[in-house]
Design a protein around this motif. Structure first.
Motif: not given
Ligand SMILES: [Zn+2]
Length: 379
Positions: A184-200, A221-233
């Motif tokens: 963020h200090k360099r004005g760049k993205f910070f992102s991650a895979h999130v909640a892709e696999n329910v067991r993990e 995070c600037s944005f997250v990838v997947h959120a496959t198993h994220c709840s509504r909340a």
């Protein structure tokens, strides 16, 4: 002054993809006019074809193309998890084979109407440089690197567009905090895979006493990838913190981890984009991605109609423009003449709804031309 008029077109205009049935005037690489009806001057007749913004593929791993269908017979963690088969394949592939596989995958991306992609690139500094050297304009590669050692972070940040973290459990929390702050200090993205696999995802919650979505918010995070198993909340929390999600329904399905909750994402109003994820699993074809997403959505919500289809189309085209600071805008007067022209033929004849019709049925073979700054780059 070079001037071209495209007439008899269905134009998906502006950020809202509003339909204008008429013509579009290009002058000096810029859209000078969009009007209903027919032009007075000589024009290229599109015969009812469509003008729409180009695709932006918000999540890829293009170099994985060197190991297509490697996922067969394996679970998602066995393929892309720590020490997964993918990493062995990348390590063991000769450089020329990897280069060739990546090059043709980027060509396929362009040929299917995508002008920019955001790649999570493994392999540290070397990995980022590898993709940077292969990408050719007009395609734009936004490359988020993955550090192998913490010491590599400053150099990685100087050559990349940010950091793409495989999982929020991949490094100790303090390292991720440091990485996020540095990006963020360099004005760049910070992102991650999130909640892709329910067991993990469950294991993460047990270990850290918070969800991956909560951790992503804490780490800014600037944005997250997947959120496959994220709840509504959790989706609402991400929205409240202005963190968009990138959905990858085809890759999720083929890797057997489920499908993202597209209906919930729409219901919450969370900003979202689409990505085609690992090229080992899916071709980076956004026509195919949104068509599959439409099926996933309709499976959960049979009331989904024209508005929802338009929202999916926008997520794949105009919605990511500002986050990724693309050098073009929506199809609008005064913007760069950068857009796709789709022929109205066979599969796109007799559409009773343009948005649902395009999302459900349009294919790369409908592409009649790709305009980039007023010049045809593919026809
Ligand atoms: Zn990924």
């Amino acid at each position: 002054m070079p001037r071209e008029i495209l007439s008899n077109a269905v134009i998906l205009e502006g950020e809202d993809l509003e339909i204008t049935r008429g013509y579009l005037v290009i002058e000096d690489g810029v859209i000078r006019e969009i009007s209903e009806g027919s032009p007075q001057k000589r024009a290229v007749n599109l015969n009812g074809g469509f003008i729409m913004p180009p695709f932006i593929n918000a999540h890829t791993h293009v170099v994985d193309a060197v190991a297509k269908e490697l996922y067969l017979g394996k679970s998602q963690p066995q393929v892309v998890g720590p020490r997964g088969a993918k990493f062995r394949a990348l390590e063991n592939s000769p450089l020329d084979r990897m280069t060739q596989a990546t090059r043709v995958t980027l060509q396929d991306m362009l040929a299917t109407g995508t002008l920019a992609h955001c790649d999570f690139r493994e392999g540290g500094v070397q990995g980022v440089n590898f993709l940077r050297e292969i990408t050719r304009p007009p395609l734009i590669s936004i490359i988020l690197g993955r550090f192998l050692k913490v010491e590599e972070m400053p150099e990685l940040l100087s050559i990349s567009d940010g950091l793409g973290i495989p999982s929020l459990d991949a490094f100790p929390k303090n390292v991720l905090e440091e990485a996020s702050a540095a990006a963020h200090k360099r004005g760049k993205f910070f992102s991650a895979h999130v909640a892709e696999n329910v067991r993990e995802m469950r294991a993460f919650r047990k270990k850290h006493h918070r969800s991956e979505a909560e951790q992503a918010i804490k780490l800014k995070c600037s944005f997250v990838v997947h959120a496959t198993h994220c709840s509504r909340a959790e989706l609402l929390d991400l929205k409240a913190n202005n963190i968009p999600v990138v959905l990858c329904p085809r890759a999720n399905s083929l890797l057997g981890v489920g499908v993202p909750p597209i209906d919930l994402v729409l219901e919450t109003g969370l900003e979202f984009f689409f990505g085609t994820d690992n090229a080992m699993v899916c071709q980076p074809d956004m026509f195919d991605e949104i068509s599959f997403a439409w099926r996933c959505l309709r499976r959960n919500d049979d009331a989904a109609g024209s508005d929802e289809a338009k929202t999916l189309l926008a997520a794949a085209t105009v919605r990511p423009l500002s986050l990724f600071k693309m050098p073009w805008g929506p199809v609008a007067e005064g913007e760069k003449a950068t857009f796709l022209v789709l022929a109205k033929k066979s599969n796109l004849l007799c559409l009773s709804d343009v948005y649902a019709g395009l999302v459900n049925r349009a294919r790369a073979d409908n592409l009649r031309a790709i305009y980039f700054n007023g010049k045809i780059i593919i026809s």
